[in-house]
Motif scaffolding. Structure first.
Motif: not given
Length: 166
Positions: A117-121
């Motif tokens: 999600f939006q690059g959030i690991p």
């Protein structure tokens, strides 16, 4: 069963309100942080996720309370029997659409499970996409309750359980 349904309705309303408040709070906090030259980039991303969930939950609440916009110029001029038949037909079309929404939403959530999600690991994009099948399922249940009330010729229908909710 009715007590369980009413508990689900109460939880849905509380969750929808909480998500809307969190969304506003995150956007406000992000704006204040940006003004202080320390932007918090993830606030808008999570606010968008909360907005997606809140939209579907609030749509179900509005649908249950007959608070959605409708145009009934033609329906109001029809005789009672034809009006009921048209209403039942509308409910069936809505149920078919929502059934497709549940199926397509589950497929979308499954296929996007590996995407972050939006690059959030560690946070899957499926958390956002699951708002579609869950919301469509809740709307489908409300539509089934409305159809059942219409078939029983119950003018109160879902409004009775909505008034119990408060």
């Amino acid at each position: 069963m009715r007590a369980f349904y009413n508990a689900v309705l109460r939880a849905e309303a509380i969750l929808a309100g909480t998500l809307l408040l969190l969304m506003v709070g995150l956007i406000f906090a992000g704006g204040v942080a940006r003004m202080m030259h320390s932007p918090i980039n993830w606030t808008i991303d999570f606010a968008t996720c909360f907005f997606a969930w809140a939209c579907f939950l609030c749509a179900d609440i509005a649908w249950r309370k007959d608070a959605l916009m409708s145009i009934d110029v033609i329906k109001a001029r029809l005789p009672e029997g034809l009006r009921r038949l048209l209403q039942i037909g509308n409910y069936l079309i809505i149920m078919a659409f929502l059934g497709v929404g549940v199926y397509a939403g589950l497929w979308l959530a499954w296929t996007s499970r590996a995407r972050s999600f939006q690059g959030i690991p560690g946070i899957s994009y499926s958390w956002v996409t699951m708002s579609l099948p869950v919301g469509a399922f809740l709307l489908l249940i409300t539509t089934i309750v409305k159809l059942r009330a219409e078939l029983r010729n119950d003018p109160i229908g879902v409004a009775a359980s909505a008034s119990e909710q408060g």
